[in-house]
Design a protein around this motif. Sequence first.
Motif, PDB file in Angstrom:
ATOM      1  N   LEU A 606       0.820  -1.205   0.000  1.00 21.44           N
ATOM      2  CA  LEU A 606       0.000   0.000   0.000  1.00 21.44           C
ATOM      3  C   LEU A 606       0.856   1.257   0.000  1.00 21.44           C
ATOM      4  N   LEU A 607       0.316   2.328  -0.564  1.00 22.98           N
ATOM      5  CA  LEU A 607       0.867   3.670  -0.433  1.00 22.98           C
ATOM      6  C   LEU A 607      -0.219   4.574   0.123  1.00 22.98           C
ATOM      7  N   THR A 608       0.108   5.393   1.096  1.00 20.83           N
ATOM      8  CA  THR A 608      -0.837   6.376   1.624  1.00 20.83           C
ATOM      9  C   THR A 608      -0.180   7.741   1.653  1.00 20.83           C
ATOM     10  N   SER A 609      -0.984   8.751   1.361  1.00 21.67           N
ATOM     11  CA  SER A 609      -0.483  10.128   1.384  1.00 21.67           C
ATOM     12  C   SER A 609      -1.656  11.068   1.594  1.00 21.67           C
ATOM     13  N   PRO A 610      -1.424  12.221   2.226  1.00 22.77           N
ATOM     14  CA  PRO A 610      -2.513  13.188   2.428  1.00 22.77           C
ATOM     15  C   PRO A 610      -2.859  13.892   1.121  1.00 22.77           C
ATOM     16  N   HIS A 611      -4.137  14.152   0.939  1.00 23.59           N
ATOM     17  CA  HIS A 611      -4.567  14.900  -0.250  1.00 23.59           C
ATOM     18  C   HIS A 611      -4.525  16.394   0.069  1.00 23.59           C
ATOM     19  N   PRO A 612      -3.868  17.201  -0.788  1.00 23.50           N
ATOM     20  CA  PRO A 612      -3.711  18.622  -0.471  1.00 23.50           C
ATOM     21  C   PRO A 612      -4.975  19.445  -0.679  1.00 23.50           C
ATOM     22  N   GLY A 613      -6.023  18.828  -1.256  1.00 25.05           N
ATOM     23  CA  GLY A 613      -7.242  19.573  -1.542  1.00 25.05           C
ATOM     24  C   GLY A 613      -7.297  19.994  -2.996  1.00 25.05           C
ATOM     25  N   GLY A 614      -8.513  20.092  -3.519  1.00 28.80           N
ATOM     26  CA  GLY A 614      -8.667  20.461  -4.916  1.00 28.80           C
ATOM     27  C   GLY A 614      -8.314  19.309  -5.828  1.00 28.80           C
ATOM     28  N   THR A 615      -7.655  19.632  -6.942  1.00 27.04           N
ATOM     29  CA  THR A 615      -7.278  18.630  -7.936  1.00 27.04           C
ATOM     30  C   THR A 615      -5.794  18.316  -7.810  1.00 27.04           C
ATOM     31  N   HIS A 616      -5.463  17.036  -7.759  1.00 26.33           N
ATOM     32  CA  HIS A 616      -4.087  16.620  -7.559  1.00 26.33           C
ATOM     33  C   HIS A 616      -3.817  15.408  -8.439  1.00 26.33           C
ATOM     34  N   LEU A 617      -2.606  15.344  -8.989  1.00 31.20           N
ATOM     35  CA  LEU A 617      -2.231  14.266  -9.900  1.00 31.20           C
ATOM     36  C   LEU A 617      -1.245  13.319  -9.222  1.00 31.20           C
ATOM     37  N   LEU A 618      -1.512  12.032  -9.306  1.00 29.17           N
ATOM     38  CA  LEU A 618      -0.615  10.997  -8.803  1.00 29.17           C
ATOM     39  C   LEU A 618      -0.288  10.026  -9.927  1.00 29.17           C
ATOM     40  N   ALA A 619       0.919   9.490  -9.901  1.00 24.93           N
ATOM     41  CA  ALA A 619       1.304   8.416 -10.825  1.00 24.93           C
ATOM     42  C   ALA A 619       1.989   7.327 -10.019  1.00 24.93           C
ATOM     43  N   THR A 620       1.633   6.080 -10.319  1.00 21.90           N
ATOM     44  CA  THR A 620       2.096   4.950  -9.528  1.00 21.90           C
ATOM     45  C   THR A 620       2.468   3.796 -10.433  1.00 21.90           C
ATOM     46  N   LEU A 621       3.583   3.148 -10.143  1.00 18.60           N
ATOM     47  CA  LEU A 621       3.958   1.912 -10.816  1.00 18.60           C
ATOM     48  C   LEU A 621       3.429   0.738  -9.998  1.00 18.60           C
TER      49      LEU A 621
END
Length: 674
Positions: A606-621
């Motif tokens: 698993l990966l966990t991270s806080p969302h900064p709010g609004g629209t946010h882009l993540l990329a994961t392998l």
Amino acid sequence: MSAPHLPADAGHPRPATRLASTTQLPPADRRLSPYTGYTRAHWEAAADRLLTALLPYATPHLAQYRLAGRTGYSGEWSDGVEGYARSFLLAAFRIAGAGGVDAPGSTVVGDLIERYATGLAAGTDPGHPEHWPPVTDRGQPMVEAASVAVAMHETRPWIWDRLPDTVRQNVAAWLGGFIGADVNDSNWRLFQVVAEEFLASVDAPHSRTEIEAGLARLDDWYRGGGWYTDGDGRKFDYYNAWALHLYPVLWARIAGARADPSVVASHRARLRTFLTTHQHFFGSDGAPVHQGRSLTYRYATAAPLWAGVLADATPLPPGRTRRLASGALKHFTDHEVPDQRGLLSLGWYRPYLPVTQPYSGPASPYWASKAFLGLLLPSDHPVWTAREEPGPVDTADRYTALPAPGWLLHSTAADGIVRLVNHGSDRLPPPPATSQDSPHYTRFAYSSATAPETPPAEGEFGPDNHIALLDGPSTASRRGRIHPLYTADRLAASWHRPLGPDGEEHSRIDTASVVHGPWEVRVHRIEAPAGVTVREGGWAVACDSAPPMGETGPGWALARRRDGLTTAIVSLLGRQDAPAPATPCHGDVAHARDHNAYGLHSATPLLTSPHPGGTHLLATLVVLTADPAVHGNLHALRAGTRAVLTPEGAVEITFPDGTTGRVPALGGRGVEQH
């Protein structure tokens, strides 16, 4: 009509009588079958073992089979008929495949004829203590009646033609319950088609209008590329294999000259197209991709392979057809299916109820009988005499885009694993039906080597192959309705509104996947309020022997079985150690016990991270592999994979082997596929 009173010991094993027992498979034939070692003799022996093992559970007059286990939601009476009908299908293929004649020194075929004729007479006699429940609106007997109709057609010279007139009249009256009945608007329409076509073939009352209407619904559900949805909506799964393509072939065999040639030709063309992609769903060890419902039917996934040969509608060479079908049978045999008693349990390998549905009774798994359809082909047919040829996964890495269901398949020859990336199948009716989540339909990926986590507690969901918004330790959002955007080449994308614990849809997540080799990069565009945590999971790997080991570090996590099967998840963009804007990222491994059909112990990175709010882009392998060259080089996974956000909003990707890919910008509402 109420259920009949049966003897107190009905459903308890009793000594087997008459039917010869064949418990051992023949020696492997590596000359004819270099991949599986299986021949027609192996299929016959497997069929005999299944049929022999059931006999002790038969009621005294052989009309029902009362196996122990959880009762299906239609009740024990219906479950008993299910045991008869589904095993009759298997017996019919065995009888017809032998031409109704026993091999020298054997009584197997003759005993099967007597056994199922006796049960048929008792079950359809409304005054008999073992009589069957009637065929009524949307009732489970509709499902079983279709198997009885097919079995009677295939054994016509040896059973139907020899039945007393009174029994034949009772059979026709029982099947006649379909006429004018309300049928579930799904693959069930085909049960009515084959049952009433059998009635037509014996000059019994039937409705040609209902037959034609059922066949016409197939046209409504066809989505192209060989794929049907199982009713309105986006319901894509193996019901394409063991129902929606299979029953039209069986119907045409029953109808003969009564069938409209143009309808038959259309069905055959679609089946041929379907098989060009269905062949890619089997791993090198024979395991089918673990996706969808009714997976306890197991090797029934092989049924359309044989159907294509029977209908002269297959693009596959005979040796490949047998390699794929025998591979599936051998895979489960190697995993002790059937069990030591010779029975098929409710589960995958071991008994495991979360892989089943409430309608499944103890004999439900015997729809696996459809896998034995190939026994209808004569022993000198090329499908039995040709040397086995490799399946697609045996020779090269493969990529298959399936726009109709919204799937990408990518398989690797080094480890023989097939992976399915899901951006289109959620098994939901069209809106305004309520959005729901099912682990067998709404995960981002499935494979031939893993199963989704299915915790036994109602309302609990696993974290694997899923991105969730967390608003507390036990409030993970679910995926729900999937809105496809595109599927082409090695790319697929969709969006969904996460489901909260109240069932309401919140926020929005757009996701695109690009695949290469064993790797998948997922790019997520997340619209959500500040303060929620984003959790993303890799694959769940499971086994019975010992808990998979876990490793974690900043921005990555992996889980590995002792045999080397490894899943890893690595942050590439939008989190710690990634290009700005980034948020801290924590790697973890979730361990579970008895949450997975593949084994008692399971683990998910698993990966966990806080969302900064609004629209946010993540990329994961995300990777699933059993190839030591891949899982033995963790540094390449972590440092050799890159994702770069372009000014236009696209994401340029470099995979661990240096291959590049590109994900177009996410965020537009796009054009949904339907």
